[in-house]
Design a protein around this motif. Structure first.
Motif, PDB file in Angstrom:
ATOM      1  N   ASN A 170       9.361  11.760   8.182  1.00 55.94           N
ATOM      2  CA  ASN A 170      10.331  13.019   8.123  1.00 55.94           C
ATOM      3  C   ASN A 170      11.958  12.400   8.207  1.00 55.94           C
ATOM      4  N   GLY A 171      12.433  12.320   6.933  1.00 57.18           N
ATOM      5  CA  GLY A 171      13.943  12.089   6.877  1.00 57.18           C
ATOM      6  C   GLY A 171      14.193  10.484   7.313  1.00 57.18           C
ATOM      7  N   VAL A 172      13.199   9.743   7.257  1.00 59.23           N
ATOM      8  CA  VAL A 172      13.331   8.222   7.231  1.00 59.23           C
ATOM      9  C   VAL A 172      12.860   7.534   6.064  1.00 59.23           C
ATOM     10  N   TYR A 173      13.788   6.759   5.566  1.00 55.52           N
ATOM     11  CA  TYR A 173      13.411   6.124   4.074  1.00 55.52           C
ATOM     12  C   TYR A 173      13.442   4.528   4.246  1.00 55.52           C
ATOM     13  N   GLU A 174      12.449   3.848   3.438  1.00 57.93           N
ATOM     14  CA  GLU A 174      12.461   2.652   3.233  1.00 57.93           C
ATOM     15  C   GLU A 174      12.986   2.167   1.898  1.00 57.93           C
ATOM     16  N   PHE A 175      13.778   0.901   1.752  1.00 62.75           N
ATOM     17  CA  PHE A 175      14.359   0.609   0.707  1.00 62.75           C
ATOM     18  C   PHE A 175      13.868  -0.785   0.456  1.00 62.75           C
ATOM     19  N   LEU A 176      13.724  -0.935  -0.868  1.00 61.70           N
ATOM     20  CA  LEU A 176      13.358  -2.211  -1.610  1.00 61.70           C
ATOM     21  C   LEU A 176      14.402  -2.760  -2.562  1.00 61.70           C
ATOM     22  N   LEU A 177      14.675  -4.089  -2.493  1.00 64.62           N
ATOM     23  CA  LEU A 177      15.395  -4.644  -3.716  1.00 64.62           C
ATOM     24  C   LEU A 177      14.492  -5.527  -4.441  1.00 64.62           C
ATOM     25  N   TYR A 178      14.771  -5.629  -5.776  1.00 69.36           N
ATOM     26  CA  TYR A 178      14.157  -6.437  -6.822  1.00 69.36           C
ATOM     27  C   TYR A 178      15.124  -7.936  -6.702  1.00 69.36           C
ATOM     28  N   ARG A 179      14.490  -8.895  -6.271  1.00 74.57           N
ATOM     29  CA  ARG A 179      15.436 -10.221  -6.162  1.00 74.57           C
ATOM     30  C   ARG A 179      14.314 -11.388  -6.101  1.00 74.57           C
ATOM     31  N   TYR A 180      15.136 -12.503  -5.808  1.00 71.63           N
ATOM     32  CA  TYR A 180      14.206 -13.925  -5.886  1.00 71.63           C
ATOM     33  C   TYR A 180      14.102 -14.003  -4.374  1.00 71.63           C
ATOM     34  N   ASP A 223       0.741  -1.235   0.018  1.00 65.59           N
ATOM     35  CA  ASP A 223      -0.064  -0.121  -0.020  1.00 65.59           C
ATOM     36  C   ASP A 223       0.670   1.339   0.025  1.00 65.59           C
ATOM     37  N   ARG A 224       2.190   1.217  -0.205  1.00 62.14           N
ATOM     38  CA  ARG A 224       2.827   2.476  -0.605  1.00 62.14           C
ATOM     39  C   ARG A 224       3.454   2.336  -2.046  1.00 62.14           C
ATOM     40  N   LYS A 225       3.752   3.807  -2.423  1.00 62.30           N
ATOM     41  CA  LYS A 225       4.460   3.683  -3.893  1.00 62.30           C
ATOM     42  C   LYS A 225       5.818   4.071  -3.505  1.00 62.30           C
ATOM     43  N   TYR A 226       6.714   3.454  -4.252  1.00 60.51           N
ATOM     44  CA  TYR A 226       8.134   3.819  -4.137  1.00 60.51           C
ATOM     45  C   TYR A 226       8.641   4.239  -5.490  1.00 60.51           C
ATOM     46  N   ASP A 227       9.460   5.074  -5.393  1.00 61.59           N
ATOM     47  CA  ASP A 227      10.294   5.502  -6.643  1.00 61.59           C
ATOM     48  C   ASP A 227      11.467   4.371  -6.892  1.00 61.59           C
ATOM     49  N   VAL A 228      11.764   4.123  -8.318  1.00 64.35           N
ATOM     50  CA  VAL A 228      12.716   3.204  -8.413  1.00 64.35           C
ATOM     51  C   VAL A 228      14.042   4.316  -9.133  1.00 64.35           C
ATOM     52  N   TYR A 229      15.202   3.707  -8.620  1.00 69.31           N
ATOM     53  CA  TYR A 229      16.299   4.346  -8.994  1.00 69.31           C
ATOM     54  C   TYR A 229      17.472   3.326  -9.253  1.00 69.31           C
ATOM     55  N   THR A 230      18.596   3.789  -9.938  1.00 69.85           N
ATOM     56  CA  THR A 230      19.704   3.074 -10.435  1.00 69.85           C
ATOM     57  C   THR A 230      20.783   3.748  -9.789  1.00 69.85           C
ATOM     58  N   GLU A 244      25.694  -1.685 -12.310  1.00 70.91           N
ATOM     59  CA  GLU A 244      24.774  -0.964 -12.143  1.00 70.91           C
ATOM     60  C   GLU A 244      23.452  -1.762 -11.325  1.00 70.91           C
ATOM     61  N   LYS A 245      23.024  -0.921 -10.160  1.00 69.73           N
ATOM     62  CA  LYS A 245      22.300  -1.654  -9.099  1.00 69.73           C
ATOM     63  C   LYS A 245      20.846  -0.959  -9.144  1.00 69.73           C
ATOM     64  N   THR A 246      19.831  -1.694  -9.085  1.00 70.90           N
ATOM     65  CA  THR A 246      18.213  -1.038  -8.949  1.00 70.90           C
ATOM     66  C   THR A 246      17.965  -1.213  -7.548  1.00 70.90           C
ATOM     67  N   PHE A 247      17.210  -0.289  -7.022  1.00 73.24           N
ATOM     68  CA  PHE A 247      16.480  -0.196  -5.729  1.00 73.24           C
ATOM     69  C   PHE A 247      15.391   0.693  -5.817  1.00 73.24           C
ATOM     70  N   ALA A 248      14.296   0.431  -4.874  1.00 74.23           N
ATOM     71  CA  ALA A 248      13.146   1.452  -4.900  1.00 74.23           C
ATOM     72  C   ALA A 248      13.246   2.065  -3.440  1.00 74.23           C
ATOM     73  N   MET A 249      12.655   3.378  -3.459  1.00 76.29           N
ATOM     74  CA  MET A 249      12.829   4.073  -2.156  1.00 76.29           C
ATOM     75  C   MET A 249      11.615   4.864  -1.940  1.00 76.29           C
ATOM     76  N   THR A 250      11.469   4.947  -0.748  1.00 74.81           N
ATOM     77  CA  THR A 250      10.233   5.972  -0.243  1.00 74.81           C
ATOM     78  C   THR A 250      10.486   6.558   1.072  1.00 74.81           C
ATOM     79  N   GLU A 251       9.833   8.049   1.375  1.00 75.67           N
ATOM     80  CA  GLU A 251      10.171   8.490   2.562  1.00 75.67           C
ATOM     81  C   GLU A 251       8.949   8.017   3.430  1.00 75.67           C
ATOM     82  N   VAL A 252       9.147   7.439   4.532  1.00 83.83           N
ATOM     83  CA  VAL A 252       8.117   7.050   5.293  1.00 83.83           C
ATOM     84  C   VAL A 252       7.768   7.955   6.530  1.00 83.83           C
TER      85      VAL A 252
END
Length: 77
Positions: free
Chosen positions: A67-77, A43-50, A57-65
């Protein structure tokens, strides 16, 4: 028989600009770039970055959850 799993976005870490480490590096000290893509995860939207780390080259997704705290996702198995 092997069962092949699909890649999915998975939670990796939560942190601030000073404490967030991805791929063995403090991610905010790297030159990451937006891809103009978004993903939805729990239920959150994350922006994708490289980012290029040690020539790869690595890819990850990030959102600010918070004030100043971020959550990170990785695309993996």
């Amino acid at each position: 028989m092997k069962v092949w799993k699909n890649k999915t976005w998975q939670w990796e870490t939560t942190g601030t600009e000073k404490t967030s480490v991805l791929f063995g590096k403090q991610i905010f000290s790297t030159d990451f770039r937006a891809t103009n893509e978004t993903v939805e995860y729990k239920d959150r939207k994350y922006d994708v970055y490289t980012v290029f780390i040690d020539g790869d080259e690595k890819t990850f997704a990030m959102t600010e959850v918070s004030n100043g705290v971020y959550e990170f996702l990785l695309y993996r198995y």
